[in-house]
Design a protein around this motif. Sequence first.
Motif, PDB file in Angstrom:
ATOM      1  N   VAL A  76       0.818  -1.220   0.000  1.00  0.00           N
ATOM      2  CA  VAL A  76       0.000   0.000   0.000  1.00  0.00           C
ATOM      3  C   VAL A  76       0.844   1.259   0.000  1.00  0.00           C
ATOM      4  O   VAL A  76       0.388   2.326  -0.428  1.00  0.00           O
ATOM      5  CB  VAL A  76      -0.955   0.010   1.211  1.00  0.00           C
ATOM      6  CG1 VAL A  76      -1.905  -1.166   1.145  1.00  0.00           C
ATOM      7  CG2 VAL A  76      -0.183  -0.003   2.522  1.00  0.00           C
ATOM      8  N   TYR A  77       2.086   1.166   0.494  1.00  0.00           N
ATOM      9  CA  TYR A  77       2.985   2.331   0.473  1.00  0.00           C
ATOM     10  C   TYR A  77       4.419   1.831   0.445  1.00  0.00           C
ATOM     11  O   TYR A  77       4.818   1.025   1.284  1.00  0.00           O
ATOM     12  CB  TYR A  77       2.778   3.223   1.696  1.00  0.00           C
ATOM     13  CG  TYR A  77       3.787   4.355   1.788  1.00  0.00           C
ATOM     14  CD1 TYR A  77       3.612   5.520   1.072  1.00  0.00           C
ATOM     15  CD2 TYR A  77       4.924   4.225   2.575  1.00  0.00           C
ATOM     16  CE1 TYR A  77       4.542   6.545   1.137  1.00  0.00           C
ATOM     17  CE2 TYR A  77       5.856   5.239   2.654  1.00  0.00           C
ATOM     18  CZ  TYR A  77       5.660   6.402   1.936  1.00  0.00           C
ATOM     19  OH  TYR A  77       6.585   7.407   1.988  1.00  0.00           O
ATOM     20  N   ALA A  78       5.182   2.316  -0.525  1.00  0.00           N
ATOM     21  CA  ALA A  78       6.543   1.820  -0.675  1.00  0.00           C
ATOM     22  C   ALA A  78       7.577   2.915  -0.822  1.00  0.00           C
ATOM     23  O   ALA A  78       8.756   2.663  -0.639  1.00  0.00           O
ATOM     24  CB  ALA A  78       6.636   0.878  -1.883  1.00  0.00           C
ATOM     25  N   ARG A  79       7.180   4.133  -1.184  1.00  0.00           N
ATOM     26  CA  ARG A  79       8.174   5.180  -1.388  1.00  0.00           C
ATOM     27  C   ARG A  79       7.565   6.528  -1.063  1.00  0.00           C
ATOM     28  O   ARG A  79       6.344   6.701  -1.063  1.00  0.00           O
ATOM     29  CB  ARG A  79       8.704   5.176  -2.817  1.00  0.00           C
ATOM     30  CG  ARG A  79       7.648   5.487  -3.865  1.00  0.00           C
ATOM     31  CD  ARG A  79       8.259   5.636  -5.236  1.00  0.00           C
ATOM     32  NE  ARG A  79       7.269   6.089  -6.194  1.00  0.00           N
ATOM     33  CZ  ARG A  79       7.530   6.895  -7.201  1.00  0.00           C
ATOM     34  NH1 ARG A  79       8.742   7.362  -7.358  1.00  0.00           N
ATOM     35  NH2 ARG A  79       6.589   7.253  -8.045  1.00  0.00           N
ATOM     36  N   VAL A  80       8.440   7.505  -0.828  1.00  0.00           N
ATOM     37  CA  VAL A  80       7.998   8.836  -0.448  1.00  0.00           C
ATOM     38  C   VAL A  80       7.320   9.505  -1.636  1.00  0.00           C
ATOM     39  O   VAL A  80       7.773   9.380  -2.776  1.00  0.00           O
ATOM     40  CB  VAL A  80       9.202   9.668   0.048  1.00  0.00           C
ATOM     41  CG1 VAL A  80      10.244   9.822  -1.051  1.00  0.00           C
ATOM     42  CG2 VAL A  80       8.763  11.008   0.569  1.00  0.00           C
ATOM     43  N   PRO A  81       6.207  10.194  -1.426  1.00  0.00           N
ATOM     44  CA  PRO A  81       5.535  10.872  -2.545  1.00  0.00           C
ATOM     45  C   PRO A  81       6.349  12.064  -3.028  1.00  0.00           C
ATOM     46  O   PRO A  81       6.912  12.820  -2.234  1.00  0.00           O
ATOM     47  CB  PRO A  81       4.198  11.311  -1.939  1.00  0.00           C
ATOM     48  CG  PRO A  81       4.442  11.387  -0.471  1.00  0.00           C
ATOM     49  CD  PRO A  81       5.464  10.333  -0.163  1.00  0.00           C
ATOM     50  N   GLN A  82       6.414  12.231  -4.337  1.00  0.00           N
ATOM     51  CA  GLN A  82       7.108  13.357  -4.943  1.00  0.00           C
ATOM     52  C   GLN A  82       6.091  14.425  -5.327  1.00  0.00           C
ATOM     53  O   GLN A  82       5.156  14.148  -6.075  1.00  0.00           O
ATOM     54  CB  GLN A  82       7.888  12.902  -6.180  1.00  0.00           C
ATOM     55  CG  GLN A  82       8.964  11.874  -5.886  1.00  0.00           C
ATOM     56  CD  GLN A  82      10.047  12.426  -4.975  1.00  0.00           C
ATOM     57  OE1 GLN A  82      10.413  13.591  -5.057  1.00  0.00           O
ATOM     58  NE2 GLN A  82      10.557  11.578  -4.088  1.00  0.00           N
ATOM     59  N   PRO A  83       6.228  15.653  -4.828  1.00  0.00           N
ATOM     60  CA  PRO A  83       5.258  16.701  -5.175  1.00  0.00           C
ATOM     61  C   PRO A  83       5.292  17.010  -6.661  1.00  0.00           C
ATOM     62  O   PRO A  83       6.354  17.060  -7.290  1.00  0.00           O
ATOM     63  CB  PRO A  83       5.725  17.905  -4.347  1.00  0.00           C
ATOM     64  CG  PRO A  83       6.606  17.333  -3.276  1.00  0.00           C
ATOM     65  CD  PRO A  83       7.233  16.121  -3.858  1.00  0.00           C
ATOM     66  N   VAL A  84       4.117  17.225  -7.218  1.00  0.00           N
ATOM     67  CA  VAL A  84       3.976  17.600  -8.624  1.00  0.00           C
ATOM     68  C   VAL A  84       3.075  18.824  -8.673  1.00  0.00           C
ATOM     69  O   VAL A  84       1.895  18.759  -8.335  1.00  0.00           O
ATOM     70  CB  VAL A  84       3.363  16.456  -9.460  1.00  0.00           C
ATOM     71  CG1 VAL A  84       3.201  16.885 -10.911  1.00  0.00           C
ATOM     72  CG2 VAL A  84       4.225  15.207  -9.370  1.00  0.00           C
ATOM     73  N   VAL A  85       3.627  19.948  -9.055  1.00  0.00           N
ATOM     74  CA  VAL A  85       2.879  21.202  -9.155  1.00  0.00           C
ATOM     75  C   VAL A  85       2.823  21.580 -10.627  1.00  0.00           C
ATOM     76  O   VAL A  85       3.861  21.830 -11.243  1.00  0.00           O
ATOM     77  CB  VAL A  85       3.535  22.322  -8.327  1.00  0.00           C
ATOM     78  CG1 VAL A  85       2.687  23.581  -8.370  1.00  0.00           C
ATOM     79  CG2 VAL A  85       3.741  21.870  -6.887  1.00  0.00           C
ATOM     80  N   GLU A  86       1.637  21.609 -11.181  1.00  0.00           N
ATOM     81  CA  GLU A  86       1.458  21.877 -12.602  1.00  0.00           C
ATOM     82  C   GLU A  86       0.475  23.023 -12.797  1.00  0.00           C
ATOM     83  O   GLU A  86      -0.332  23.326 -11.915  1.00  0.00           O
ATOM     84  CB  GLU A  86       0.916  20.630 -13.318  1.00  0.00           C
ATOM     85  CG  GLU A  86       1.897  19.474 -13.380  1.00  0.00           C
ATOM     86  CD  GLU A  86       2.947  19.666 -14.436  1.00  0.00           C
ATOM     87  OE1 GLU A  86       2.914  20.704 -15.140  1.00  0.00           O
ATOM     88  OE2 GLU A  86       3.830  18.794 -14.554  1.00  0.00           O
TER      89      GLU A  86
END
Length: 694
Positions: A76-86
């Motif tokens: 369910v969770y494996a890595r840190v989320p990367q912010p995406v600002v578009e």
Amino acid sequence: MDDEATTLPGGEQYDLAKVGAHWQQEIERAQRYFKSWIDRCTKIEKIYLQQADQANAAKRRFPMLWANISVLQPAVYARVPQPVVERRFKDSQPVARMASELVERNLAFTADDADLDSLMRAVRDDFLLCARGTVWLRYEADFEPLDIGVEPSNAPALDMQGDDGGPTPEQITDERVCIDYVHWSDFLHSPARRWKDVTWVARRVPMTDEEFDKRFPEGRASLAANGAGSNHGTNQTERAQNEGKTYVWEIWCKSENYTVWIAEGSPIALEVSEPPLKLARFFPCPRPAFGTLSTSSLIPVPDYVYYQQQCDEIDMLTKRVNKLTDQLRLKIFYPSGDGSVSPAIEKAMRPENDTVMVPIPEWAAFTDKGGSKAIVTLPIDEVQKVIVACIEVRKQLVEDVYQITGISDIVRGDTQASETATAQRIKSQWGSIRIRDRQAELARFARDIVNLAGEIICDQFQPETLMLVSGIQLPTAAQKQQVQMQMQQQQMQQQQAAMRAQQMGQPAPPPQPPQIPPEVQKMMEQPTIDEVVQLLRNDSVRGFRIDIETDSTIEPDEDAEKQRRMEFVQMVGGFMQQAGAIAQQTPMLVPVMVETLLFAARGFRAGRQLENTLEQVGAQLSQSATAPKPPPEPTPEQMINLKTAQVKAGAEEKKAQLSVAQAQIEHQTTVEQARSAMAAQALQQFQQQPPAYQ
């Protein structure tokens, strides 16, 4: 203390005693509301950590809960989320593009600085174990006195503290967004059916004496008078953790639009103030990551509840197998005292303690009809059959648990070597369908965290901090205006030089572009930091023009980013080859191809960094394609013919000029002759006329 009151900047007055009594009742009501869930989660946590009581400490348990949680954790969770600002709309908006780039880089730094990965893992464990996990966001800034270049001895002359004795001016030296993990037992909210109906949220904050005195200088007297704030805990671990700590509830009330700090068990509030952050949804925490919920309340149901009975049966069978396994030892019965078994044989049959020798005084009654054997062994075949049967039943119960929880064979890594890669991929897709909702819930939770952090960054961070953290240097409006003034001065100097040359009868010097360094020229092409900050501070415009998301929190393919970049390069390379041939044949289609390339590039995250360059190059290509083409260079023969024609034209022009000059001379001669004739005729007439006196 009963008459003590606080006044907010808006003019509202609150009595700290009344506010404290009210919120103590609200907190107690919420604790009663969640009591059954908290008690259940406490028991589940002990089972997960194998922290049973002393009576059951010796009993063997099958760690089914721990095994399931361990399987689901990386799923369910494996890595840190990367912010995406578009940009919400992928059109040409330099200010919005630069603003999104600034915010995204600041969010990436905030995620690293706050160790978002460990926070998400803690929330994930609470989510899988207790069906609820949450965090709390806050803004922190460091200040120092503002240096205005005045000596301390001259400070009173400038009235640094003002007539009212106000504080010395300060400046921000550092600012950051802090993300705090909140344990499932330290978070409360108002009872409600849906999250949108929640009117207040609260978290319990443990403070040391130093932290408490710094935050509430006058609060120690209230604690001493009421004996509040202490929480000794229910076991030795909690008592060790809570020693020397004061527990304070931080409450954010949306209906009253204020925040309250109150010590646990205290009837008087420590502080009532306006919210330190102006957030769109008011609360400084996202909607918790909820597990199983009904439409009746926000009390979650842990997953362990649904297979607890199966786990109890598995534990019972495990204990039974453990006891029966102890029976799988050789037990020998022999007559005692009659000398039928010599001491040497008895000693040889006792290797260590694996064999149990049981002497039987009444051997004749023990054996059948007086017995024909001197030694009898206890049969263990039946015990072995019972153990095998128990293991089979337990295995079926484990399979039932997997069916209940949705942990499929492919998730557990149970595949067959004969299966193809396509078959395993299909099993993986369908095997993970039961946990997609959990993956989506944690991804939503991570997105809400990033949204809140981005909102705090947009509203609170200074322009200098935005540029320092992101590594992007943008000009200010004053700097851009100064460069424009320098360019205008250079143009005026060129015009004045041209006018002086014209007055002196000299040819005017050719116009030259303004002499600007390349780095300054590049800076002038970018939007100003003032424009970017104005966009970020404007909530309505920011919401329409900037969208904040997170990259997937699920473990991706290691080559995913590389693959995206390669796809982008291949797309651009192939398009440029086709567009080059078309542009040579039909230059009018260049603007269309440029817009097509930008449309494709904006769909790739890897292409956003090149988007500005593509726009500039595309504008230059479009302008050169639509501009009128200069005439082609003449050939040598055309040059000879052109020069011959020019010579002939010059000769003809000279001949025409000579003809005009000759005609002018003849005309002037004729005029002079006519004048002479007229003068002679007048003289003759005068001579023929008689005198007047005759």
